[in-house]
Design a protein around this motif. Structure first.
Motif, short mmCIF file in Angstrom:
data_model
loop_
_atom_site.label_atom_id
_atom_site.label_comp_id
_atom_site.label_asym_id
_atom_site.label_seq_id
_atom_site.Cartn_x
_atom_site.Cartn_y
_atom_site.Cartn_z
N ALA A 67 0.82 -1.21 0.00
CA ALA A 67 0.00 0.00 0.00
C ALA A 67 0.85 1.26 0.00
O ALA A 67 0.46 2.29 -0.56
N GLY A 68 2.04 1.19 0.62
CA GLY A 68 2.87 2.39 0.73
C GLY A 68 4.03 2.47 -0.22
O GLY A 68 4.79 3.44 -0.19
N TRP A 69 4.18 1.48 -1.10
CA TRP A 69 5.37 1.38 -1.95
C TRP A 69 5.63 2.62 -2.80
O TRP A 69 6.77 2.98 -3.05
N THR A 70 4.58 3.28 -3.25
CA THR A 70 4.73 4.47 -4.10
C THR A 70 4.33 5.76 -3.37
O THR A 70 4.12 6.80 -4.00
N ASN A 71 4.26 5.70 -2.05
CA ASN A 71 3.88 6.85 -1.23
C ASN A 71 5.11 7.31 -0.45
O ASN A 71 5.54 6.66 0.49
N SER A 72 5.66 8.45 -0.83
CA SER A 72 6.91 8.90 -0.22
C SER A 72 6.74 9.18 1.27
O SER A 72 7.69 9.03 2.04
N LEU A 73 5.54 9.58 1.70
CA LEU A 73 5.33 9.86 3.12
C LEU A 73 5.34 8.57 3.95
O LEU A 73 5.65 8.61 5.14
N PHE A 74 5.01 7.45 3.34
CA PHE A 74 5.17 6.15 3.99
C PHE A 74 6.64 5.73 3.96
O PHE A 74 7.21 5.33 4.97
N LEU A 75 7.24 5.85 2.80
CA LEU A 75 8.61 5.36 2.63
C LEU A 75 9.59 6.08 3.55
O LEU A 75 10.53 5.47 4.06
N VAL A 76 9.38 7.36 3.75
CA VAL A 76 10.33 8.15 4.53
C VAL A 76 10.40 7.67 5.98
O VAL A 76 11.40 7.90 6.66
N GLU A 77 9.36 6.99 6.44
CA GLU A 77 9.34 6.52 7.82
C GLU A 77 9.97 5.14 7.99
O GLU A 77 10.10 4.65 9.12
N GLN A 78 10.36 4.48 6.90
CA GLN A 78 10.91 3.13 6.96
C GLN A 78 12.40 3.17 6.65
O GLN A 78 12.79 3.59 5.56
N PHE A 79 13.22 2.68 7.55
CA PHE A 79 14.66 2.73 7.29
C PHE A 79 15.03 1.98 6.02
O PHE A 79 15.86 2.44 5.24
N GLY A 80 14.46 0.82 5.78
CA GLY A 80 14.85 -0.01 4.65
C GLY A 80 14.32 0.44 3.32
O GLY A 80 14.50 -0.26 2.31
N ALA A 81 13.65 1.60 3.26
CA ALA A 81 13.05 2.08 2.02
C ALA A 81 13.93 3.13 1.35
O ALA A 81 14.52 3.98 2.02
N TYR A 82 13.99 3.05 0.02
CA TYR A 82 14.67 4.07 -0.79
C TYR A 82 13.68 4.51 -1.86
O TYR A 82 13.04 3.69 -2.51
N MET A 83 13.58 5.83 -2.04
CA MET A 83 12.58 6.35 -2.97
C MET A 83 12.80 5.79 -4.37
O MET A 83 11.84 5.49 -5.08
N ASN A 84 14.04 5.68 -4.78
CA ASN A 84 14.39 5.04 -6.04
C ASN A 84 15.02 3.70 -5.70
O ASN A 84 16.12 3.63 -5.15
N THR A 85 14.30 2.65 -6.02
CA THR A 85 14.50 1.37 -5.36
C THR A 85 15.79 0.66 -5.70
O THR A 85 16.22 -0.23 -4.97
N GLN A 86 16.45 1.04 -6.81
CA GLN A 86 17.68 0.32 -7.14
C GLN A 86 18.76 0.52 -6.09
O GLN A 86 19.69 -0.28 -6.00
N TRP A 87 18.67 1.58 -5.30
CA TRP A 87 19.72 1.84 -4.32
C TRP A 87 19.60 0.98 -3.08
O TRP A 87 20.47 1.03 -2.20
#
Length: 569
Positions: A67-87
């Protein structure tokens, strides 16, 4: 929000259980910071039955991730998330080591189903959720003693992989979200005559919160367009452009002070009156390089009345794009002189200025409105608007919030600053339009023209960004990428193709690019990012980081042979 919270706390609990079984040096580090060392877990781990990482499959947590994969406000709260996923991946292996799902179809289980395996990739093995300077000092000492690569991660907005590395320890600064306003801020150690209105911004505060804070205090701050970017993090240290940069300056033009921990373990204040060399370096030398910034103080301006112009036509009407570019190229220097900044896509332009009144703004934008209106008989997507708004906060909420860069996919950029000289005569303008059309024809995502350069804010020598910012009209971004996991050959081809697309603009412009939104393989990057300033920046880097504990891709003093870059392609 509830699902995000469930996922976060489940990950923290799991991390603590993993650390108890970690090698001795990690356990000692954990003890030294009060048990706050955490395991770095790739964001999509709960969706995978098979994994070479910590964690386990969990349907509830996986649903939150999807649900949050393309939501930057969700991603920013998860350490293991990178906005551009290849990193989060190790791209350089023959079969890239990833833990990804699709961004365009998040419900598709194919990438996470067996036999696919979630792998650690470039997600740091461990991270410290930074609370104060002592956490950073401890991490620097640990890195030096144990030879563990150290990275700094804030919000995860990172186009060149500076906040991840295989086998690394990360300092996560996102939780440092304090905001305060002082109408007479005096930088530490400076005389009272230096007093200016300033907002002190924790490293992890995001644009959404900073803009709302400024609005509540009847002031204006320069901020980026993407809602979850950190204005006190890498955004500002790399330059920091925003819609009002044309008249108010880049983010670096407005910094009054930094609080920073250097790799030698010193917790310093950097401003005009103390550690002024470090202050200069941090004002454009790049994040994750000279130290870990815990907070910065930015100059606040009064609330501004703004004139807004918007014009758009159907994206499918590709025959109209050349004419659109011709109008923009013809008038953009005049508009820059009138204080307009904004954002341009191949079928629309959004401009804003604090310098004109409503009548003047509508009149100067008439050529743009006339062209787009002329398309109306055959284009039902035509829209024009000229309006006045009472503040930047209103402009942001009405026109920008929620419309930032796409996230949840692998993104590749090519970047160029396009100077006023390219707009100077009929021949150069025609060449620029040709280059834009050629670039657009070779991108796989888009071509964005960002009219947020500090054209009316002269270079006074106080910042270390390239001098080319001051004469640029546009910052152009060629965008490409791929979705989900992909073969190594496809990854390499995407990087090459976007770099080749940017070559059409490189061929007619000097070496100058925005380091935060640049080609991973930017040619001559030392000049492109910093102009004549690189030698001095390198001297300052060696002074404050003699062991090169902070090193990142194409940062000042980086070593391309470092094993921490082994996952780049």
């Amino acid at each position: 929000m509830f699902l995000a919270s469930v996922f976060y706390w489940a990950a923290i609990a799991l991390a603590h259980s993993q650390i108890r079984n970690a090698p001795a040096q990690w356990a000692a580090l954990n003890n030294s910071i009060g048990g706050r060392l955490n395991v770095g877990i790739p964001l999509a781990r709960p969706c995978f039955a098979l994994a070479d990482t910590a964690g386990s499959i969990n349907a509830t947590e996986c649903a939150a991730v999807r649900a949050g994969w393309t939501n930057s406000l969700f991603l920013v709260e998860q350490f293991g998330a990178y906005m551009n996923t290849q990193w989060s991946s190790c791209q350089a292996t023959s079969t890239p080591e990833t833990c990804l799902i699709f961004g365009l179809n998040v419900s598709d289980p194919t990438p996470s189903d067996p036999p696919n395996v979630c792998q650690q990739g470039s997600v740091p093995l461990f991270y410290i959720d930074v609370q104060d300077a002592s956490d950073v000092q401890t991490a620097f000492a640990f890195s030096k003693e144990n030879g563990v690569p150290l990275v700094v991660k804030n919000t995860g907005h990172d186009y060149i992989g500076r906040s991840s590395a295989p086998g690394s320890l990360a300092l996560w600064t996102h939780k440092l979200q304090s905001l305060s306003y002082d109408a007479s801020f005096v930088p530490d150690g400076c005389p009272a005559s230096y007093a200016k209105p300033g907002v002190t911004i924790g490293a992890g505060a995001i644009v959404n919160d900073v803009v709302a804070f400024a609005e509540a205090n009847n002031i204006t701050l320069v901020a980026g367009a993407e809602t979850s970017v950190g204005p006190s993090g890498g955004w500002v240290m790399g330059g920091g452009h925003g819609a009002l940069a044309n008249t108010l300056g880049l983010g670096v033009d407005r910094v009054l002070e930094f609080k920073v921990v250097t790799p030698t373990g010193s917790f310093l204040t950097a401003n005009e009156c103390q550690n002024s060399d470090l202050f200069w370096a941090l004002r454009g030398g790049g994040g994750g390089t000279f130290g870990v910034v815990l907070e910065s103080t930015a100059l606040a301006s009064p609330k501004l009345t703004l004139q807004v112009a918007f014009a758009a036509f159907s994206r499918t009407n590709t025959n109209a794009t050349r004419g659109f570019y011709e109008v923009l190229v013809e008038h953009s220097v005049t508009w820059a002189e009138q204080g307009f900044g904004g954002y341009i896509e191949p079928n629309q332009a959004l401009y804003v200025t604090p310098k004109l009144n409503s009548t003047e703004a509508a009149a100067t934008m008439q050529p743009l409105f006339d062209y787009v209106t002329s398309l109306a008989p055959n284009d039902n997507g035509v829209e024009i608007l000229s309006t006045e708004v009472p503040s930047y906060g209103v402009f942001y909420e009405t026109f920008i919030a929620g419309s930032g860069a796409p996230v949840g996919e692998n993104a590749v950029l090519g970047s160029r600053l396009i100077p006023a000289a390219n707009f100077g005569n009929a021949m150069s303008r025609a060449a620029l339009v040709d280059a834009l059309m050629q670039t657009l024809a070779h991108v796989t995502f888009d071509l964005s023209l960002i009219a947020t350069t500090p054209y009316n804010v002269p270079d006074d020598g106080s910042t270390s960004v390239t001098e080319a910012w001051r004469t640029a009209i546009w910052h152009a971004i060629a965008e490409g990428g791929w979705d989900g996991p992909a073969p190594l050959a496809e990854e390499k081809a995407t990087y090459t193709n976007i770099s080749n697309a940017a070559d059409y603009l490189r061929a007619i412009t000097p070496d100058a690019a925005y380091q935060n939104e640049a080609d991973v393989h930017e040619p001559n990057h030392e000049v492109s990012f910093w102009g004549t300033h690189y030698p001095r920046l390198l001297e300052i880097k060696q002074k404050y980081d003699p062991d090169n504990l902070l090193t990142c891709w194409h940062c000042v003093g980086y070593d391309p042979q470092s094993p921490r870059f082994s996952c780049y392609v």
